[in-house]
Design an enzyme around this catalytic site. Structure first.
Site, PDB file in Angstrom:
ATOM      1  CE  LYS A  15      -1.901  -1.208   3.567  1.00 19.66           C
ATOM      2  NZ  LYS A  15      -1.341  -2.650   3.667  1.00 19.66           N
ATOM      3  CG  ASP A  87       1.006   5.046   3.750  1.00 16.10           C
ATOM      4  OD1 ASP A  87       0.191   4.194   3.343  1.00 16.10           O
ATOM      5  OD2 ASP A  87       2.275   4.717   4.073  1.00 16.10           O
ATOM      6  CD  GLU A  88       0.723   2.430   7.859  1.00 13.08           C
ATOM      7  OE1 GLU A  88      -0.321   1.865   8.189  1.00 13.08           O
ATOM      8  OE2 GLU A  88       1.746   1.787   7.601  1.00 13.08           O
ATOM      9  CB  CYS A 179      -7.240 -16.775   2.533  1.00 11.94           C
ATOM     10  SG  CYS A 179      -6.721 -18.419   2.881  1.00 11.94           S
TER      11      CYS A 179
HETATM   12 ZN   LIG Z   1      -4.442 -19.056   2.563  1.00 11.27          ZN
END
Ligand SMILES: [Zn+2]
Length: 316
Positions: A15, A87-88, A179
């Site tokens: 980012k 940013d942040e 994930c």
């Molecule tokens: Zn994963």
């Protein structure tokens, strides 16, 4: 019309690098950029936005109670400002995002930051940006398994933690973007780890895992198959590990399901899932072969499996 942009991503989705490249593009076109970030982030130098890939640029850092309208006004007096990049931005207060919303009536405001904290909950600044931004864009990153990462796991000594302050400054924790499947797996691992430590100790103090019993009628005719009445510690163990039950453990293990095959199964260099399958298999067999868990605890086999799981977690 200028807009308020929110560009979010998980940890390690570059980012800051995106923010810096965006700044560079504006400067190339001759625009004047005001780069800012909240002071909370002490990872890097206070007056610089630094990306992991080595890009950096000077910025103005602001405290929680500072007015961004005031900073904008002061900077505008020094020279023209065409765009603001923050940013942040997750660490901005609700009020500061409200101010940025207002400034975006005049010039574009681009905010880069995380969406959720290590507890999978929205940061204050992120929540307000989701409510107010004209444009919301995700900067994608990849989980260790290859799927898209959307959560930020906080790890202390290799184990996922889900309790604690939102921002831990100067701690020894590490963050990993994950994930949902991997986040959940890490959460379970941490829980299993805590359980294992306690059972390794409790099993050591146990004289017997349980007593054989069979109900008899008045005529002393055995009415029921012999079974083991387990000690409370073992009962707890069985209940705790039931929730981590591995599906079809025999497929992972390739064992015939005899007591001897379980006893002889080598755990050397075996991974977490394999050892969990051993425990699951013995729990499953207990239903048809009562007493198998008693034997495996009393002869130390179960402890051997637990120790290997602990080792896998410790070395992770
Ligand atoms: Zn994963």
């Amino acid at each position: 019309m200028p807009k308020l942009y929110y560009k979010f991503g998980a940890m390690g989705s570059s980012k800051s690098a995106s923010a810096l490249m965006c700044r560079f593009n504006y400067i190339q076109k001759g625009a004047s950029v005001l780069l800012m970030k909240p002071k909370l982030d002490t990872r890097d130098s206070q007056n610089e936005v630094v990306s992991r890939i080595g890009l950096s640029a000077p910025c103005i850092s602001f405290a929680e109670n500072e007015s961004l309208q005031n900073i904008y006004k002061t900077e505008k007096e020094k020279g023209k400002i065409d765009v603001i990049i923050v940013d942040e931005c997750q660490f901005c207060t609700k009020e500061q995002i409200d101010e940025l919303r207002q400034i975006a009536e005049e010039i574009p405001v681009l905010c880069y930051g995380l969406k959720t904290n290590f507890k999978t909950e929205l940061f204050g600044g992120s929540k307000r940006l989701l409510e107010l931004a004209d444009s919301i864009q995700e900067i994608k990153s990849v989980c260790q398994c290859g799927k898209k990462a959307i959560f930020n796991g906080r790890f202390v000594k290799g184990l996922l933690v889900t309790e604690g302050k939102e921002v831990e400054i100067g701690g020894n924790e590490k963050y990993k973007s994950l994930c949902w499947t991997c986040y959940n797996k890490e959460k379970q691992k941490a829980k299993i780890y805590a359980d294992i430590i306690s059972y390794l100790k409790k099993f050591k103090e146990l004289e017997s895992a349980g007593e054989w019993s069979s109900d008899t009628s008045a005529d002393n005719i055995v009415m029921q198959k012999p079974h083991v009445i387990y000690d409370d510690v073992v009962k707890d163990f069985l209940a705790d590990f039931k929730q981590f039950q591995v599906k079809d453990p025999e497929k992972i293990l390739q064992l015939d399901g005899s007591l001897e095959s379980l006893r002889k199964a080598s755990t050397k260099d075996k991974d977490f899932d394999y050892c969990m399958a051993l425990i699951s298999f013995s729990l499953k067999l207990e239903r048809t072969k009562p007493g198998i868990v008693k034997t495996l605890i009393e002869d130390g086999t179960m402890q051997k499996w637990l120790k290997q799981i602990k080792k896998c977690v410790d070395n992770a």
